[in-house]
Design an enzyme around this catalytic site. Sequence first.
Site, PDB file in Angstrom:
ATOM      1  N   CYS A 276       7.161   5.609   5.131  1.00 51.47           N
ATOM      2  CA  CYS A 276       8.364   4.760   5.167  1.00 51.47           C
ATOM      3  C   CYS A 276       9.575   5.422   5.820  1.00 51.47           C
ATOM      4  O   CYS A 276       9.933   5.090   6.948  1.00 51.47           O
ATOM      5  CB  CYS A 276       8.704   4.317   3.751  1.00 51.47           C
ATOM      6  SG  CYS A 276       7.405   3.301   3.034  1.00 51.47           S
TER       7      CYS A 276
HETATM    8  N1  LIG Z   1       3.356   3.314   0.946  1.00 54.72           N
HETATM    9  C1  LIG Z   1       4.525   2.923   0.479  1.00 54.72           C
HETATM   10  O1  LIG Z   1       5.068   3.521  -0.427  1.00 54.72           O
HETATM   11  C2  LIG Z   1       5.203   1.683   1.040  1.00 54.72           C
HETATM   12  C3  LIG Z   1       6.308   1.177   0.346  1.00 54.72           C
HETATM   13  C4  LIG Z   1       6.942   0.044   0.820  1.00 54.72           C
HETATM   14  C5  LIG Z   1       6.492  -0.547   2.007  1.00 54.72           C
HETATM   15  N2  LIG Z   1       5.430  -0.028   2.677  1.00 54.72           N
HETATM   16  C6  LIG Z   1       4.978  -0.729   3.879  1.00 54.72           C
HETATM   17  O2  LIG Z   1       3.813  -1.455   3.583  1.00 54.72           O
HETATM   18  C7  LIG Z   1       2.939  -1.477   4.703  1.00 54.72           C
HETATM   19  C8  LIG Z   1       1.578  -0.914   4.313  1.00 54.72           C
HETATM   20  O3  LIG Z   1       1.761   0.442   3.958  1.00 54.72           O
HETATM   21  P1  LIG Z   1       0.685   1.249   3.109  1.00 54.72           P
HETATM   22  O4  LIG Z   1       1.349   2.506   2.695  1.00 54.72           O
HETATM   23  O5  LIG Z   1       0.079   0.374   2.075  1.00 54.72           O
HETATM   24  O6  LIG Z   1      -0.405   1.548   4.236  1.00 54.72           O
HETATM   25  P2  LIG Z   1      -1.895   2.108   4.003  1.00 54.72           P
HETATM   26  O7  LIG Z   1      -2.266   2.800   5.240  1.00 54.72           O
HETATM   27  O8  LIG Z   1      -1.973   2.829   2.694  1.00 54.72           O
HETATM   28  O9  LIG Z   1      -2.753   0.781   3.842  1.00 54.72           O
HETATM   29  C9  LIG Z   1      -2.930  -0.136   4.873  1.00 54.72           C
HETATM   30  C10 LIG Z   1      -4.370  -0.652   4.822  1.00 54.72           C
HETATM   31  O10 LIG Z   1      -4.509  -1.628   5.839  1.00 54.72           O
HETATM   32  C11 LIG Z   1      -5.833  -1.532   6.389  1.00 54.72           C
HETATM   33  N3  LIG Z   1      -5.801  -2.201   7.673  1.00 54.72           N
HETATM   34  C12 LIG Z   1      -5.251  -1.807   8.842  1.00 54.72           C
HETATM   35  N4  LIG Z   1      -5.360  -2.755   9.763  1.00 54.72           N
HETATM   36  C13 LIG Z   1      -6.002  -3.795   9.194  1.00 54.72           C
HETATM   37  C14 LIG Z   1      -6.391  -5.082   9.637  1.00 54.72           C
HETATM   38  N5  LIG Z   1      -6.123  -5.517  10.868  1.00 54.72           N
HETATM   39  N6  LIG Z   1      -7.052  -5.874   8.776  1.00 54.72           N
HETATM   40  C15 LIG Z   1      -7.332  -5.478   7.518  1.00 54.72           C
HETATM   41  N7  LIG Z   1      -6.964  -4.262   7.045  1.00 54.72           N
HETATM   42  C16 LIG Z   1      -6.291  -3.446   7.861  1.00 54.72           C
HETATM   43  C17 LIG Z   1      -6.066  -0.032   6.426  1.00 54.72           C
HETATM   44  O11 LIG Z   1      -7.441   0.262   6.462  1.00 54.72           O
HETATM   45  C18 LIG Z   1      -5.412   0.422   5.114  1.00 54.72           C
HETATM   46  O12 LIG Z   1      -6.330   0.446   4.036  1.00 54.72           O
HETATM   47  C19 LIG Z   1       3.658  -0.703   5.804  1.00 54.72           C
HETATM   48  O13 LIG Z   1       4.395  -1.597   6.582  1.00 54.72           O
HETATM   49  C20 LIG Z   1       4.605   0.180   5.022  1.00 54.72           C
HETATM   50  O14 LIG Z   1       5.730   0.553   5.777  1.00 54.72           O
HETATM   51  C21 LIG Z   1       4.765   1.062   2.207  1.00 54.72           C
END
Ligand SMILES: NC(=O)c1ccc[n+]([C@@H]2O[C@H](COP(=O)([O-])OP(=O)(O)OC[C@H]3O[C@@H](n4cnc5c(N)ncnc54)[C@H](O)[C@@H]3O)[C@@H](O)[C@H]2O)c1
Length: 449
Positions: A276
Site C-alpha cells: 500500500c
Molecule cells: N494488503 C493490504 O493490507 C491492503 C489494504 C488495503 C487495500 N489493499 C488493496 O487491495 C488490493 C489487493 O491487495 P492484496 O494485498 O489483497 O493483494 P494480494 O496479492 O495479497 O492478493 C491479490 C490476489 O489476486 C489474485 N489475482 C491476481 N490477478 C487476478 C485475476 N485477474 N483474477 C483472479 N485473481 C487474481 C492473486 O493471485 C492474489 O491471490 C490492492 O489494490 C491493494 O492495494 C491492500
Amino acid sequence: MSKQGPKDLVDRMTDRKATISVVGLGYVGLPLACALAEAGHTVIGIDSDPRKVEGINGGRSHIEDVPAHQVESLVKGGRLTATSDYKAAGVSDAAIIAVPTPIDEFRVPDLTFVRSAAHSLAGVMPKGSLVVLESTTYPGTTEEVLVPAFRDRGFMPGVDIFIGYSPERIDPGNKTYNIHNTPKLVCGLTKACTEATIALYGTIVEQLVPVSSIKTAEITKLFENIFRGVNIALVNEFQVICDAFGIDVWEVIHACSTKPYGFTAFYPGPGLGGHCVPVDPYYLAWKARQVGVNTEFIELSGRVNASMPNYVVLKVMRLLNAGHKALNGSRVGLLGVAYKKNSSDVRESPAIKIVELLKQEGATVTYYDPHVPEFMVDGHRLRSETNLRNFLSSQDCAVVVADHDAIDWTLVLQYSPMIIDTRNVLGKLSPFTPKPSTRVDRHLTREGQ
Ligand SMILES: NC(=O)c1ccc[n+]([C@@H]2O[C@H](COP(=O)([O-])OP(=O)(O)OC[C@H]3O[C@@H](n4cnc5c(N)ncnc54)[C@H](O)[C@@H]3O)[C@@H](O)[C@H]2O)c1
C-alpha cells in the site's frame, strides 16, 4: 441468481441469501470472502493462483489473520468454494474485485489485474447483478476501466448492471480494528448502484460511509495512504536530524505525544514496505500529472522513505567502525524481514534493499524471522535461521527490521554484540540489562518514561 432490478438484489443481500464472488483471494479478498460467508451468503472465491484455490478448498489458509479452521468450516459447510474459473461467477448476485494494483519500474500504475478481472467478470455476470471494485487505485479507474468493460458486453450500467467502489481499509495484524468495526467508504455509479453496494457491505460492516462520487471514494483511500507516507517520511527525516544531535528521536516523539491536541505520532523505521503505502501515492502522482498538477509531497516523501535502507546500512557501518571493524567481511544478521510486525508479508520490505546494500559492501548477511521461512533477494533465496541464540552469537552486528512478538528480545540484548534497533523494540523492554559489551546505536529509553 439475480435477474431483477436493485430491489430484488438489495433484498437478497439484506436477507444474507446472496451468492457473492470475490475475485482475488489475497490479504484483502480472503478475509472478505470469509466475513461474507460467515454472514450467511454463499461465497465463490476466484483466484488465478491454483495453489491458493487448492489450499482454500482443502480447508487451509494462506493469510495469517484468517485461521485455517474458519476456512475449513466454511468450505465444509458449503458457504465458501474457490476456483480459477470465472464461469463460476455466472450465478452471482454480486462480485467484488480485490486484485493487486502495483506500479511498474517507472512508477506507472499497472492495472493489468483490474482490467483482466473486469473483462472476465463482464463475460459471465448475470444482468441485474452488482460489481464492486475494492482495489486501491487512482480516481477515475472504476468509470474508465470497469464501466467500459461491461458496456462493451452490452450492459447498461445503473440499469442492468450495478457498479460500485468501496476501498479496503484492512490493517493486517491489527487486533483492534477488523473488517467489521472499521468504517467503510461506499459509493455507486448511480443511486441504485449505491443502494446495492450499501446493502452488500451492510451485512458485514458496522458503519458504512457513503460519499458523493466514486472518484471521491477512490481518492479518499489514496489520501489516507499518502497522509501516512508523508508523515512517516517526515519522522524518518527527523530521526536523521535527531541522530546528528545525539538526541533520542523516540523520546522526542513520546514527549510530543503528551500534547493532547494537534500532534499525531508517527514512528521512524527502516523504510516503507507492503503493497500500500510505498505504491499507492504514485497512483495519484501519475493521474495528477495527466491534469498538469505536480505532487511535490508525494515525490519528496517517496524519496525520503526510499533512502531509509541506505541510512540503516550507514548506521551499521558507523557502529562497526566504532568497534574497529569494517563492514566488508563482517557478519550482519537481520532480525525480522517482513515489512511489518507480526506479519509474513515481505512485499516491498525494506529488508530486501538492506540485504542488497550490505552484500554490495561485502558483508555476509543472514536473517532470523519466525514468520518468514524464506525470501528472495536479487534472485537468491535466503532461508531463516532457526536457532536465535546461535544466530545472534555468530553475528558482528544485528539489525532489527521487524519487531515481531515471536522474537525473544531479551535474548537479542543478551547475545548480540552490536544492534541497530530501527523499531525501538529494545527500548520498550522493561526491565532489561544489556550486556556491558553490547553496543546499541541509540539511547535505550523505555516507552512510558
Ligand atoms: N494488503 C493490504 O493490507 C491492503 C489494504 C488495503 C487495500 N489493499 C488493496 O487491495 C488490493 C489487493 O491487495 P492484496 O494485498 O489483497 O493483494 P494480494 O496479492 O495479497 O492478493 C491479490 C490476489 O489476486 C489474485 N489475482 C491476481 N490477478 C487476478 C485475476 N485477474 N483474477 C483472479 N485473481 C487474481 C492473486 O493471485 C492474489 O491471490 C490492492 O489494490 C491493494 O492495494 C491492500
